[in-house]
Motif scaffolding. Structure first.
Motif, PDB file in Angstrom:
ATOM      1  N   GLY A 351       0.708  -1.407   0.273  1.00  0.00           N
ATOM      2  CA  GLY A 351      -0.056   0.024   0.116  1.00  0.00           C
ATOM      3  C   GLY A 351       0.781   1.181   0.207  1.00  0.00           C
ATOM      4  N   GLY A 352       2.345   1.115  -0.114  1.00  0.00           N
ATOM      5  CA  GLY A 352       3.083   2.356  -0.034  1.00  0.00           C
ATOM      6  C   GLY A 352       3.419   2.801  -1.501  1.00  0.00           C
ATOM      7  N   THR A 353       4.439   3.918  -1.331  1.00  0.00           N
ATOM      8  CA  THR A 353       4.664   4.408  -2.446  1.00  0.00           C
ATOM      9  C   THR A 353       6.149   4.477  -2.730  1.00  0.00           C
ATOM     10  N   MET A 354       6.699   4.216  -4.053  1.00  0.00           N
ATOM     11  CA  MET A 354       7.886   4.430  -4.422  1.00  0.00           C
ATOM     12  C   MET A 354       8.109   5.512  -5.359  1.00  0.00           C
ATOM     13  N   ILE A 355       9.095   6.365  -5.251  1.00  0.00           N
ATOM     14  CA  ILE A 355       9.559   7.395  -6.154  1.00  0.00           C
ATOM     15  C   ILE A 355      10.802   6.906  -6.553  1.00  0.00           C
ATOM     16  N   TYR A 356      10.915   6.965  -7.894  1.00  0.00           N
ATOM     17  CA  TYR A 356      12.216   6.714  -8.822  1.00  0.00           C
ATOM     18  C   TYR A 356      12.558   7.880  -9.597  1.00  0.00           C
ATOM     19  N   ALA A 357      13.978   8.141  -9.324  1.00  0.00           N
ATOM     20  CA  ALA A 357      14.191   9.583 -10.345  1.00  0.00           C
ATOM     21  C   ALA A 357      15.918   9.400 -10.364  1.00  0.00           C
ATOM     22  N   THR A 358      15.926   9.891 -11.599  1.00  0.00           N
ATOM     23  CA  THR A 358      17.389  10.416 -12.210  1.00  0.00           C
ATOM     24  C   THR A 358      17.576  11.711 -12.935  1.00  0.00           C
ATOM     25  N   CYS A 359      18.640  12.253 -12.736  1.00  0.00           N
ATOM     26  CA  CYS A 359      18.859  13.317 -13.475  1.00  0.00           C
ATOM     27  C   CYS A 359      19.432  13.078 -14.752  1.00  0.00           C
ATOM     28  N   SER A 360      18.874  12.242 -15.527  1.00  0.00           N
ATOM     29  CA  SER A 360      19.286  11.881 -16.733  1.00  0.00           C
ATOM     30  C   SER A 360      18.531  12.357 -17.898  1.00  0.00           C
ATOM     31  N   LEU A 361      19.168  12.447 -19.236  1.00  0.00           N
ATOM     32  CA  LEU A 361      18.427  12.621 -20.331  1.00  0.00           C
ATOM     33  C   LEU A 361      18.180  11.193 -21.094  1.00  0.00           C
ATOM     34  N   GLU A 362      18.748  10.146 -20.610  1.00  0.00           N
ATOM     35  CA  GLU A 362      18.572   9.183 -21.373  1.00  0.00           C
ATOM     36  C   GLU A 362      17.621   8.003 -20.857  1.00  0.00           C
ATOM     37  N   ARG A 363      16.640   7.549 -22.007  1.00  0.00           N
ATOM     38  CA  ARG A 363      15.909   6.748 -21.711  1.00  0.00           C
ATOM     39  C   ARG A 363      16.024   5.472 -20.827  1.00  0.00           C
ATOM     40  N   ALA A 364      17.171   4.954 -20.977  1.00  0.00           N
ATOM     41  CA  ALA A 364      17.694   3.618 -20.576  1.00  0.00           C
ATOM     42  C   ALA A 364      17.758   3.797 -18.933  1.00  0.00           C
ATOM     43  N   GLU A 365      17.796   5.116 -18.426  1.00  0.00           N
ATOM     44  CA  GLU A 365      17.777   5.541 -17.183  1.00  0.00           C
ATOM     45  C   GLU A 365      16.623   5.876 -16.526  1.00  0.00           C
ATOM     46  N   GLY A 366      15.632   5.929 -17.523  1.00  0.00           N
ATOM     47  CA  GLY A 366      14.302   6.687 -16.822  1.00  0.00           C
ATOM     48  C   GLY A 366      13.150   5.739 -17.340  1.00  0.00           C
ATOM     49  N   GLU A 367      12.542   5.997 -18.697  1.00  0.00           N
ATOM     50  CA  GLU A 367      11.260   5.660 -19.000  1.00  0.00           C
ATOM     51  C   GLU A 367      11.591   3.885 -19.197  1.00  0.00           C
ATOM     52  N   GLU A 368      12.693   3.438 -19.637  1.00  0.00           N
ATOM     53  CA  GLU A 368      13.076   1.965 -20.040  1.00  0.00           C
ATOM     54  C   GLU A 368      13.233   1.213 -18.690  1.00  0.00           C
ATOM     55  N   GLN A 369      13.787   1.877 -17.776  1.00  0.00           N
ATOM     56  CA  GLN A 369      14.185   1.250 -16.666  1.00  0.00           C
ATOM     57  C   GLN A 369      12.937   0.937 -15.625  1.00  0.00           C
ATOM     58  N   VAL A 370      11.919   1.976 -15.636  1.00  0.00           N
ATOM     59  CA  VAL A 370      10.854   1.665 -15.007  1.00  0.00           C
ATOM     60  C   VAL A 370       9.866   0.817 -15.721  1.00  0.00           C
ATOM     61  N   ALA A 371       9.903   0.888 -17.183  1.00  0.00           N
ATOM     62  CA  ALA A 371       9.105  -0.461 -17.785  1.00  0.00           C
ATOM     63  C   ALA A 371       9.575  -1.452 -17.636  1.00  0.00           C
ATOM     64  N   ALA A 372      10.930  -1.775 -17.574  1.00  0.00           N
ATOM     65  CA  ALA A 372      11.325  -3.002 -17.198  1.00  0.00           C
ATOM     66  C   ALA A 372      11.080  -3.871 -15.764  1.00  0.00           C
ATOM     67  N   PHE A 373      11.123  -2.634 -14.800  1.00  0.00           N
ATOM     68  CA  PHE A 373      10.902  -2.863 -13.592  1.00  0.00           C
ATOM     69  C   PHE A 373       9.642  -3.272 -13.454  1.00  0.00           C
ATOM     70  N   LEU A 374       8.612  -2.734 -14.059  1.00  0.00           N
ATOM     71  CA  LEU A 374       7.117  -2.934 -13.792  1.00  0.00           C
ATOM     72  C   LEU A 374       6.665  -4.376 -14.638  1.00  0.00           C
ATOM     73  N   ALA A 375       7.610  -4.719 -15.749  1.00  0.00           N
ATOM     74  CA  ALA A 375       7.195  -5.825 -16.252  1.00  0.00           C
ATOM     75  C   ALA A 375       7.528  -7.103 -15.249  1.00  0.00           C
ATOM     76  N   GLY A 376       8.698  -6.908 -14.379  1.00  0.00           N
ATOM     77  CA  GLY A 376       8.845  -7.791 -13.515  1.00  0.00           C
ATOM     78  C   GLY A 376       8.227  -7.990 -12.155  1.00  0.00           C
ATOM     79  N   ARG A 377       7.425  -6.897 -11.763  1.00  0.00           N
ATOM     80  CA  ARG A 377       6.900  -6.655 -10.460  1.00  0.00           C
ATOM     81  C   ARG A 377       5.463  -6.245 -10.514  1.00  0.00           C
ATOM     82  N   PRO A 378       4.697  -7.568 -10.554  1.00  0.00           N
ATOM     83  CA  PRO A 378       3.146  -7.152 -10.580  1.00  0.00           C
ATOM     84  C   PRO A 378       2.710  -6.698  -9.284  1.00  0.00           C
ATOM     85  N   ASP A 379       3.418  -6.519  -8.316  1.00  0.00           N
ATOM     86  CA  ASP A 379       2.993  -5.972  -7.131  1.00  0.00           C
ATOM     87  C   ASP A 379       3.096  -4.534  -7.108  1.00  0.00           C
ATOM     88  N   PHE A 380       3.739  -3.884  -8.021  1.00  0.00           N
ATOM     89  CA  PHE A 380       3.733  -2.350  -8.167  1.00  0.00           C
ATOM     90  C   PHE A 380       3.262  -2.044  -9.643  1.00  0.00           C
TER      91      PHE A 380
END
Ligand SMILES: C[S@@+](CC[C@H](N)C(=O)[O-])C[C@H]1O[C@@H](n2cnc3c(N)ncnc32)[C@H](O)[C@@H]1O
Length: 430
Positions: A351-380
């Protein structure tokens, strides 16, 4: 006229020697500019240290432009890492970017190539400066960076990035008391884009502003303030601030009423975090630990992971990143981020919240990182950011992330490049 007995007796030479060492540390050894400064400028008084930094930073900001001028004045291109090229780069940066008189720049350049190609350096420097060139405004981005960003974000993005590179970044502060934002904006003579934020007028001397000594505010780019904003008021709940030092987000969270545990592996950076807390009178538990092995005693209501990253989003202030960071570094950092994200996810209460942040302009460190995480973690699941949670002029993406690119807040002085995702853990945690 008597020659100085030792070359370092020439006024200003030790600072130029330091600048050469600093440039070498960044370009040949891939060290971050700020980290290498201490070693490169060791033993120099503070004003010379500032000069070492300014020469190296402006050389890096204009590197492709300076190299084009050097190459235009030599019959055969000098090798990229030749000392003659390095010395010419810093000498020309002084004249063309910092306004040093050519005779002063060459007087401190030639001793740097003593026993080497003095004649060549003298000749190239003379040919270039006699033509009285002007550096392009905006500066040209390194070709591989422009191509990488265009491939990820489209052709317009590197153009906007170059424009932002040539402009002086605005200075933002975050306030300890967000309830008095209007009052602080008036006292500081700035403007506010969000509660708890003031953008300072250009050129003000920060330590002389009201409230600095008393810890009423701290310097933090508006984009960097978004991760903690997305956690809202804490109301005494527990948050793990991971990769916390030097504490910009720790202070925001503590000021918003969170019970903060601030974790970082760097003792030196945690000392700065501790000083920051002392100055602002805010409190947090400080924990030194490597997140690859450290774990908390119990999960928390919220976790904020401000992961180590390429820092390509702060290239305006740190031009070295554009010369140190390439696909290999981005891939290595993305692997570390995935590891930390995976561990941090276990420390979020159901029921809690997680914030993931990077000061990066690279998708691999942002959008793609989170997409890969969500694909493997159905609890988020994504917990989309809402427009009214964000500063004026920064809108959530279609997916509900915060993504600031060059060009954001352009009319008001720009913003750093950031990626922020808010994720919610299911109530059952399964
Ligand atoms: C982007 S900076 C954090 C900035 C900070 N959150 C703020 O708002 O002031 C990243 C931090 O990650 C820390 N770090 C990097 N790798 C780490 C690891 N394996 N464990 C813990 N901290 C780490 C670095 O020491 C650095 O302070």
């Amino acid at each position: 006229m008597a020659r100085p007995s030792r070359p370092d007796d020439i006024t200003g030479l030790p600072a130029r020697r330091g600048a050469l060492r600093l440039l070498d540390a960044v370009l040949r050894r891939g060290e971050p500019l700020e980290r290498a400064l201490h070693g490169a400028a060791q033993g120099l008084p503070a004003p010379d240290k500032a000069l070492v930094h300014a020469i190296a930073a402006e050389t890096l900001r204009h590197l492709p432009d300076l190299d084009a001028l050097i190459d235009g004045a030599t019959r055969q291109p000098l090798p990229d890492d030749a000392k003659a090229r390095m010395v010419l780069r810093i000498a020309l940066a002084q004249v063309l970017a910092l306004g040093t008189a050519p005779h002063a720049a060459i007087a401190t350049a030639l001793p740097l190539v003593d026993g080497g190609p003095r004649k060549l350096v003298h000749g190239v420097f003379g040919t270039v400066t006699r033509a009285e060139p002007v550096l392009p405004d905006p500066p040209i981005l390194p070709g591989e960076v422009a191509a990488r960003w265009a491939a990820q974000w489209g052709e317009e993005m590197p153009k906007a990035a170059a424009r932002a590179y040539g402009a002086r970044p605005a200075v933002d502060v975050s306030l300890r008391d967000a309830g008095d934002t209007d009052g602080w904006a008036e006292r500081l003579g700035g403007t506010s884009l969000a509660p708890g934020h003031v953008r300072l007028a250009e050129g003000v001397a920060i330590p002389e502003l009201p409230g600095f000594g008393e810890g009423g505010w701290w310097v933090q780019d508006i984009a960097a303030s978004c991760p903690a904003r997305l956690l809202g008021p804490g109301e005494g709940r527990a948050v793990l601030d991971l990769c916390a030092a030097p504490g910009g987000k720790t202070m925001q969270l503590a000021a918003a009423g969170w019970r903060v545990s601030a974790v970082d592996q760097s003792k030196k950076r945690l000392e700065r975090l501790s000083e920051n807390l002392q100055r602002t009178g805010l409190s947090a538990a400080i924990v030194q630990g490597d997140l690859r092995t450290w774990a908390p005693d119990e999960p928390a209501d919220a976790v904020l992971l401000d992961a180590p990253c390429s820092a390509t989003g702060i290239y305006r202030r740190h031009p070295d990143v554009l010369h140190r960071i390439g696909p290999r570094q981005i891939a290595e950092l993305a692997a570390l981020q995935a590891e930390l994200l995976d561990r941090a996810a276990h420390w979020v209460k159901p029921g809690g919240t997680m914030i993931y942040a990077t000061c990066s302009l690279e998708r691999a460190e942002g959008e793609e990182q989170v997409a890969a995480f969500l694909a493997g973690r159905p609890d988020f699941a994504p917990c989309p950011a809402l427009a009214d949670e964000l500063p004026a002029g920064i809108a959530p993406t279609r997916e509900g992330w915060v993504r600031t690119l060059p060009g954001a807040l352009d009319a008001q002085g720009g913003a750093d490049g950031f990626f922020v995702a808010r994720l919610a853990r299911t109530a059952t945690g399964a």
